[in-house]
Design an enzyme around this catalytic site. Structure first.
Site, PDB file in Angstrom:
ATOM      1  N   HIS A   1     -11.308  -6.099   7.970  1.00 37.02           N
ATOM      2  CA  HIS A   1     -10.061  -5.384   7.724  1.00 37.02           C
ATOM      3  C   HIS A   1      -9.717  -4.606   8.982  1.00 37.02           C
ATOM      4  O   HIS A   1     -10.587  -3.930   9.548  1.00 37.02           O
ATOM      5  CB  HIS A   1     -10.228  -4.431   6.537  1.00 37.02           C
TER       6      HIS A   1
ATOM      7  N   ARG B   1       0.278   0.853   6.544  1.00 38.28           N
ATOM      8  CA  ARG B   1       1.109   0.175   7.547  1.00 38.28           C
ATOM      9  C   ARG B   1       2.358  -0.380   6.886  1.00 38.28           C
ATOM     10  O   ARG B   1       3.434  -0.383   7.462  1.00 38.28           O
ATOM     11  CB  ARG B   1       0.295  -0.922   8.237  1.00 38.28           C
TER      12      ARG B   1
END
Ligand SMILES: Cc1cc2nc3c(=O)[nH]c(=O)nc-3n(C[C@H](O)[C@H](O)[C@H](O)COP(=O)(O)OP(=O)(O)OC[C@H]3O[C@@H](n4cnc5c(N)ncnc54)[C@H](O)[C@@H]3O)c2cc1C
Length: 557
Positions: A326, A346
């Site tokens: 990740h 994000r």
């Protein structure tokens, strides 16, 4: 631990560039995404491309396949059980369907097997729900909205994210099953985040062309797990749950049908024999093997057990040559190392920036690309933020979210992380977070078809233990979906097998003896290792030397 004075000084650089970056976002102008060619180039920084991280499997149905050293070590190991000492003739439990694993896939499978008339035993390593599913934060993808989205676009996104290597039949099941799974979960009582008028909220995830990620704050996995675990535990007549009872070996009967498993009671140290007409492997992933010494987001029980047991029983492996890191794992403070900082940050607008306060990558590239860009920035470009422990990270500019979406958004949408960092005296609505790629997901696993059948009759698999639906790279939100869609398919198919196809015969562990012989024949030095691992071992070598066991066999005697 709050930010050090040195780090606080570096944050000033992020603050300096923030107004301009926020302005761009507000105008809808994004940092340019990488072209396909640029993506390919940058992937050479991904840990999967390090040849020394992999080795060849020397035995079994995927002999010659090169995968992570840590998994190969467990395949090149002997069984925990002594086959001649175990008496299989008098099983401790019998069921139509044995489900191995008490996470999202296992629990969904147990519920659906029951709906299809099966008596189920669910055996799990720790407590029911101690699983990666419980830890999932960001969300679950599903094309539930009739406008602008459909399973068709979801299909294209999933295939693109997997570099078009995914098994198309599995992807078709995944995306078509998605809206139904959301309905099923809501019907059982899952509370997804909604607008005041009752519409489900959705967000973007990395690599998605449409906003289709449904979520429950930043505790989506816990909400799903709570719902299905409660449901499973309310059917005590039909679903028996055995906790702290990991499976250590599958059982195959004389007719070649998988007929249950040997369990090991972690509390009493007894072996337990479960005879079943069909078995579902749902043991999740392998993040706790810390491939290439990476930190991990995974729960304590993610040690590849299901892969090992099913491989010994003849099932092939697919897409295990890729591992998902990740892009944004916490690296500061040290106590939170490896912890997932969900992609939803994000998706909500936070940029990734380097030590100069400059953005260097579009924040919603597919995970492997994003992780590679961060590794390159820190290691090759030398623009990572130096940490007190000698490691590096980059900034995830979380304060942008409240500026763009309104004050209070971070606290409302990311309550878990806001509280966690507050404990360290870091306010993520005011200061950015420090992140670096963290080992997150096992892209591949046991080979299955769209009915979750493996090559071993009577053995089904679903969820992170299986491989194919995500190809070489999973998109965010497609795993919670995978475990519920394929968990349900596996449950239905296994119940059908138990009712219509199972043939009774003497139980055996002959496949284990055969595997041991093959290890010997191929000259594999097992170095005294036994597998499955069951629990990771964090004791240091000095402690191990002084342990009472005469032979060190991993975490257990
Ligand atoms: C921190 C984090 C955040 C995530 N966020 C998201 C997200 O937002 N969206 C998304 O789609 N995906 C997300 N994922 C991925 C997703 O949560 C997992 O891939 C998925 O939940 C795996 O489900 P599973 O049922 O296959 O495995 P798990 O949920 O891990 O369950 C496996 C179970 O099997 C048990 N088990 C293991 N070995 C044995 C054995 N030998 N015998 C018996 N039982 C055994 C384990 O103890 C566990 O209970 C996230 C993962 C993590 C770690």
């Amino acid at each position: 631990m709050p930010y050090t004075p040195e780090l606080k000084k570096l944050i000033k650089r992020v603050e300096k560039t923030r107004p301009e970056r926020v302005e761009r976002k507000k105008k809808g102008e994004e940092f340019p995404a990488l072209s396909l060619k640029e993506r390919e180039d940058i992937l050479k920084y991904h840990p999967d491309f390090k040849d020394e991280g992999r080795s060849e499997i020397k035995v079994g149905s995927s002999k010659g396949y090169k995968i992570s050293n840590e998994i190969v070590d467990l395949l090149h190991a002997e069984s925990r059980v002594s086959t001649e000492l175990l008496d299989l003739s008098n099983p401790d439990y019998e069921a139509d369907v044995l489900v191995i694993g008490g996470g999202g896939a296992g629990t969904s499978a147990a519920l659906t097997a029951r709906e299809n008339g099966a008596k189920v035993i669910l055996a799990t390593k720790l407590r029911h729900g101690d699983a990666n599913t419980m830890m999932a934060e960001g969300g679950i993808q599903a094309a539930t909205k009739n406008t602008k989205d459909s399973p068709y676009y979801h299909y294209l996104d999933a295939m693109g994210g997997g570099h078009f290597t995914n098994d198309p039949d599995l992807v078709e099941e995944l995306v078509n099953g998605a809206p139904l799974v959301i309905q099923w979960l809501e019907k059982l009582g899952a509370m997804f985040s909604k607008f005041d008028d009752g519409r489900l909220k959705t967000m973007h995830g990395g690599g998605t062309s449409r906003k289709r990620m449904h979520y429950a704050g930043d505790i989506t996995g816990a909400e799903i797990m709570r719902t299905i675990r409660d449901e499973a535990r309310s059917h005590t007549d039909d679903i028996k749950v055995l906790e702290f009872s990991p499976a250590v070996e599958l059982i195959i009967n004389k007719k070649g049908i998988c007929s249950g498993a040997v369990l090991y009671n972690l509390e009493t140290e007894e072996y337990i024999i479960v005879k079943a007409k069909a078995t579902i492997m749902a043991t999740g992933g392998s993040g706790r093997l810390h491939m290439q010494n990476f930190m991990t987001t995974n729960h304590y029980g993610a040690t590849a057990d299901g892969l090992i047991m099913a491989y010994r029983a003849g099932v092939s492996l697919k897409f295990l040559h890729t591992v998902q890191y990740h892009p944004t794992g916490a690296v500061f403070p040290e106590q939170s190392e490896g912890l997932l900082i969900t992609e939803k940050f994000r998706g909500a607008g936070a940029n990734i920036v380097n030590v100069e306060g400059k953005q260097f990558v579009y924040e919603r590239e597919p995970r492997d690309v994003e992780a590679s860009a961060i590794i390159r920035e820190c290691i090759e470009a030398g623009k990572g933020i130096p940490l007190p422990n000698g490691k590096y990270g980059v900034w995830l500019d979380s304060p942008m979210i409240d500026i763009i979406k309104g004050e209070g958004t971070v606290r409302k949408e990311f309550p878990g992380k806001w509280i966690l960092f507050k404990r360290y005296d870091i306010d993520i609505t005011k200061d950015p977070m420090l992140v670096y790629p963290t080992l997150h997901y096992q892209n591949g696993g046991l080979e299955i078809n769209s009915k979750c059948e493996t090559s071993l009759p009577g053995l089904y698999a679903g969820g992170e233990v299986s491989g194919g639906v995500h190809g070489e790279n999973r998109l965010m939100g497609n795993s919670l979906l995978d475990v519920t869609v394929f968990g349900r398919i596996a449950g239905e198919a296994a119940a059908g097998f138990a009712h219509n196809k199972y043939k009774d015969a003497k139980l055996t562990l002959e496949h284990v003896d055969k595997y041991h012989k093959e290890l010997k024949r191929e000259g594999v030095d097992t170095k005294g290792r036994v597998s499955p691992m069951l629990l990771p071992d964090y004791s240091n070598p000095d402690v191990r030397k002084r342990q009472l066991t005469t032979q060190y066999l991993g975490t257990m005697r």
